[in-house]
Design a protein around this motif. Structure first.
Motif: not given
Lengths: 467, 210
Positions: A195, A228, A315, A319, A322, B17-20, B78-80, B105, B107
């Motif tokens: 990001g 991004s 967080r 990730a 996963k 609530l995962r990012d990306n 989450g983010q993005n 948070s 997009f």
């Protein structure tokens, strides 16, 4: 007033300030493909509207069309033929230029745009594909849009756009041997996050970028969207002008000098202010490969899959867990100890002639490791023909690679061809998302050179480490 | 296609609530089977939602398959959110499934624009606020609904109406959503300005005009 390159391009295309940060921007070129082009064109026609500038609107077949030798309208993807036929019908009805299957100019939309001189320095160009930013490598202001925005661009020759902030990323110094544009962009994304460029139009600059061949600049800008960013840009220079010269849609003789004068002014003024600047010392960059399912999950090739406790953000750690599960990897594994099942060279990131040459130089006299499926898909029919004229196809074939017709191919899985569930692929593409190359397929992003070296080793490997 | 105007909306909230979360995850390419904006809702989050690729047997642990979240019309992310591919199919799939708003948070920028042009409201909120909302929602998803008021640019948990949060949106985007406007029609009001720009630009950059 001093201006950045981006500010100049923005000002040159500004039709009207709509207020609240929104600007009506003039669009010079629209390029479509069969995945979304047919939907955009038919939706436009259904609303009773037409394409305002058909002579500056183009379409190609790349996303869905198969890349097997002898291909036609039939595709391995179920219903692919519907997209191809609808696109052909809509393109003809709208009177736009179509590079159809069998056309010597067909290929991946962003590769064709450069091949044919449809993309030029200083143009504003859009396409319903997120990797349109590739064309920033020529100094074009280009970005990906959705289908509805594509309809808007075709109907009005404009887009309503929120002006992004500006960022300059300076790559200082010289690139170490065996390190290319793909490694630069993966390094940048790994360091600042997927990001990291959000909200910015990014100019790539610095001595290492100036020294990059024009095609490598397109690789760099191609993955601005994986950072991004709104788009990526490299200021055009004499190399860019030479690259563009003589291409079919490049300015003709009567306008050539004026165009060159215009392009030479497309530079950031000294003292121009960016909203953000990043500085990267290239001497510290190595061939870089992703281990996870986001392009930010990348490390230098002599590194290892990171330990979970190295990440303090809970967080991000989640990730990572996963990603490790999906990729079938354990923390601490050295990258060069990871065995691969397949190798893929292609996509709008790395399928131009210089990419194929770099891989072929390595592959000459070498063999793909037993059991590794290796596929090369040139970015366009024109690139394929140029490579064949140099004998590059024979080098790939002799090494054990398949040599395909042009298209997006296995950069993503559309229900057709895939490497298979659980298979590990080293790939010159741009996205390592879960399922991107097929359900359960594990993608490691790398440069074409690293892909070639890994294909021969059977393990992730830099070209420099081969006997 | 006409766009459903967005003014006020109250709905069940599903946290993801995962990012990306990329648009490949929102709708895998293999689920985009027809030359159409329709028929995509079934493919929404297919890789997470179903047990097998191409299958339709629900994966029980995926949030949208859980009874507590039946009828969810708002996503928390989450983010993005929506990064990656520009495929508008992601928005068409969300819309067809019944999602009206996404609170995240941040997009992906192409995705954000696609939302606004299809009547789907993207709401950016601080990560901390997103997490706080998620904590409340999971306690009792069917009761802890969120009410969104777009003209007022506020949202609140139905059970805690005093805890109002405000959010940012550009006036132009808000207008498109509230009135369900078609961007082309709006822009064609500037047709004279576009023609004038073009006439002048043709003198300055004649090589552009093929």
């Amino acid at each position: 007033m001093t201006q950045t390159l981006f500010d100049k391009l923005w000002q040159q295309h500004l039709v009207r300030d709509l207020g609240d940060g929104e600007h009506l921007m003039y669009v010079d070129r629209v390029f479509l493909h069969e995945r979304t082009g047919s939907i955009a064109l038919s939706s436009l026609a259904e609303s009773g509207r037409s394409v305002r500038a058909p002579a500056r609107t183009f379409c190609t077949m790349d996303h869905i069309v198969d890349t097997f030798p002898g291909r036609g309208d039939h595709t391995l993807m179920p219903s692919g033929r519907d997209f191809i036929e609808a696109t052909r019908r809509c393109a003809h009805a709208a009177d736009i230029t179509l590079f159809d299957i069998g056309d010597a100019r067909q290929g991946i939309v962003h590769v064709v745009a450069a091949d044919q001189g449809i993309a030029l320095p200083g143009l504003l160009q859009v396409c319903p594909d997120s990797h349109t930013c590739t064309l920033g490598g020529l100094g074009a202001l280009a970005w990906g849009i959705g289908s509805t925005e594509a309809e808007h661009a075709m109907a009005t020759s404009t887009l309503r756009v929120l002006k992004p902030k500006t960022m300059r990323v300076n790559f200082h110094g010289d690139l170490p041997a065996g390190v290319g544009a793909k490694d630069l962009i993966l390094h940048l994304i790994a360091r600042y996050g997927a990001g990291g460029g959000s909200g910015y139009a990014i100019e790539f600059a610095g001595s290492a970028v100036q020294a990059l061949p024009v095609e490598a600049r397109m690789t760099l800008c191609n993955m601005a969207v994986e950072f991004s960013a709104f788009t990526g840009l490299v200021a055009p220079d004499e190399n860019t002008i030479e690259y563009v010269r003589g291409r079919p849609y490049a300015p003709k003789a009567e306008h050539w000098d004026a165009a060159c004068a215009h392009w030479r002014a497309l530079v950031t003024d000294a003292d121009a202010i960016f909203d953000r600047e990043l500085d990267i010392d290239c001497s510290e960059i190595q061939p870089t490969v992703t281990w996870g399912t986001s392009p930010e999950q990348a490390v230098a090739i002599d590194g290892s899959v990171p330990q979970l406790d190295e990440e303090s953000d809970t967080r991000k750690r989640g990730a990572m867990e996963k990603a490790l599960a999906y990729m079938g990897l354990t923390p601490g594994t050295r990258l060069t100890d990871i065995a691969i099942d397949a190798a893929f060279i292609g996509s709008c990131t790395n399928s131009r002639l210089s990419d194929l040459r770099a891989a072929a130089r390595f592959l000459e006299g070498r063999q793909v490791a037993p059991g590794v499926k290796a596929v090369c898909v040139p970015g366009s029919t024109q690139v394929k023909a140029a490579a064949e004229a140099e004998g590059i196809d024979q080098i790939f074939l002799a090494a054990g690679f398949e040599w395909r017709e042009a298209g997006c191919s296995m950069c993503f899985y559309a229900g057709g061809e895939t490497f298979g569930a659980g298979k590990r692929v080293i790939s010159s593409t741009n996205r390592n998302f879960e399922g991107r190359q097929g359900p359960g397929t594990r993608t490691h992003l790398a440069s074409p050179l690293t892909v070639a070296a890994s294909a021969c080793a059977g393990y992730i490997r830099a070209a420099g480490e081969q006997p | 296609m006409s766009i459903t105007p967005f003014t006020q909306h109250t709905g069940v909230v599903a946290p993801l609530l995962r990012d990306n979360i990329d648009t490949d995850a929102i709708i895998p390419s293999r689920e985009m089977k027809r030359v159409s904006k329709q028929g995509l809702g079934e493919g929404l989050f297919a890789a997470w939602r179903y047990t097998l690729p191409g299958g339709r047997e629900p994966q029980s642990d995926f949030v949208l398959n859980q009874g507590d979240y039946t009828g969810a019309s708002i996503l928390l992310a989450g983010q993005n959110f929506g990064c990656g591919s520009s495929r508008e199919h992601a928005v068409w799939a969300l819309r067809e499934f019944g999602i009206r708003a996404i609170i995240a948070s941040s997009f992906g920028s192409i995705f954000y624009n696609n939302c606004v042009r299809n009547g789907l409201l993207p709401i950016p909120l601080d990560a901390a606020q997103v997490e706080l909302l998620a904590e409340r929602v999971v306690r009792d998803p069917q009761q802890q609904r969120i009410t969104i008021d777009l003209p007022a640019q506020t949202l609140a948990l139905a059970a805690e109406p005093e805890g109002i949060l405000s959010f940012d949106i550009r006036e132009g985007d808000k207008q498109m959503l509230v009135e369900g406007l078609d961007g082309i029609a709006l822009t064609l009001k500037h047709a004279e300005a576009i023609d004038a720009f073009e006439a002048q630009d043709k003198q300055q950059r004649p090589w552009v005009y093929l």
